[in-house]
Design an enzyme around this catalytic site. Structure first.
Site, PDB file in Angstrom:
ATOM      1  N   CYS A  89      -5.343 -81.874 -32.429  1.00 43.11           N
ATOM      2  CA  CYS A  89      -5.320 -80.607 -33.171  1.00 43.11           C
ATOM      3  C   CYS A  89      -5.653 -80.853 -34.637  1.00 43.11           C
ATOM      4  O   CYS A  89      -5.033 -80.268 -35.532  1.00 43.11           O
ATOM      5  CB  CYS A  89      -3.979 -79.894 -33.009  1.00 43.11           C
ATOM      6  SG  CYS A  89      -2.533 -80.919 -33.316  1.00 43.11           S
ATOM      7  N   GLY A  90      -6.612 -81.736 -34.873  1.00 43.86           N
ATOM      8  CA  GLY A  90      -7.056 -81.990 -36.233  1.00 43.86           C
ATOM      9  C   GLY A  90      -5.965 -82.649 -37.075  1.00 43.86           C
ATOM     10  O   GLY A  90      -5.185 -83.462 -36.594  1.00 43.86           O
TER      11      GLY A  90
END
Length: 291
Positions: A89-90
């Site tokens: 998720c980055g």
């Protein structure tokens, strides 16, 4: 230059990866909408509790709850750290944990010891690696948070605050702003800031009360406890919405990058194939000329 077979294998591998990232992007987009709806639906509940508690606290100014008392000498600080259970998720968890680390350093600089309640597997693992005392934790919360799973870990820190073992409690989570932007925040949870219990509306300062049982102080104490729990639940809901948004954006970027890599590999493959054909034609022409 790599052989044609090796390049074809790389292209096939990247295409398979692109299919996975594309599927994950679509799943995250679907979950993101549900998480946003859940986050918005939780806001009126917490706001209503806040308003009722504010009116009752104003009607009973003589009552002072431990959740409202500010302590001068802060010796121990507790932080509820809300992170995701999964990655991909980055920089969502990294940005939050970096800010939490800075807060820990600032607290230790003023002579306060720190402890944590970890909600989420990523935060729990980080606290263990950083040797931060974890008084309670909850992992595997899933895509739909349930308040009954959060009450236990939160109550451990709240009981320590009421007993005087912890002087401040802070809440660290990622606030959802929009699909493209999520903001890591560390805000004070206990003692409750005064502005959070101000009466809203046009009749600010008006003295009015409810009809209720049992006594006022008992009701206020329960309301404040439910309000703190609602704040933590709202933080978890916002963190999940931020997680799904960040994962959708990250997987879209990964799919786009995979497309770029495939284009570059296809160009290299075409050049390699053209070079092989040119070499074969040159050999044929050279052989014919020799004869």
């Amino acid at each position: 230059m790599a052989g044609s077979k090796e390049i074809r294998t790389k292209i096939k591998s990247v295409k398979n990866t692109q299919k996975i990232t594309k599927a994950m992007e679509m799943v995250a987009a679907s979950k993101m909408r549900k998480a946003q709806d859940r986050m918005k639906a939780a806001r009126p509940y917490g706001e209503k509790i806040r308003n009722v508690a504010a009116h009752m606290a104003q009607a009973h100014p003589e009552f002072s709850h431990p959740f409202l008392e500010r302590r001068e000498n802060v010796k121990r600080v507790g932080v509820v750290v809300v992170t995701s259970d999964k990655g991909l998720c980055g920089g969502l968890n990294t940005n939050l944990l970096r800010q939490v680390t800075q807060f820990f350093k600032a607290s230790e600089a003023r002579g306060a010891k720190v402890c944590a309640t970890a909600l989420g597997n990523k935060g729990f693992g980080f606290m263990n690696r950083a040797n931060v005392p974890v008084v309670s934790h909850a992992i595997g919360l899933g895509d739909t948070p349930h308040l009954e799973r959060l009450i236990g870990p939160i109550k451990v820190l709240l009981d320590q605050f009421s007993a005087g073992e912890v002087d401040e409690v802070h809440l660290a989570y990622t606030r959802f702003i929009n699909t493209m932007k999520q903001e890591p925040v560390v805000e004070q949870l206990l003692p409750l800031p005064k502005h959070k219990l101000e009466v809203d509306g046009d009749k600010q300062g008006a003295s009015w009360d409810y009809i209720y049982e049992p006594a006022g102080p008992e009701v206020i104490a329960q309301l404040l406890l439910r309000y703190v729990e609602a704040l933590v639940y709202q933080a978890v809901a916002e963190n999940i919405a931020s997680e799904q948004s960040a994962r959708m954006v990250a997987m879209k970027a990964a799919s786009d990058n995979a497309g770029s890599v495939i284009g570059e590999l296809q160009l290299i493959y075409n050049k390699s194939r053209q070079a092989a054909i040119t070499k074969e034609l040159s050999e044929i022409v050279g052989g014919a000329a020799a004869v």
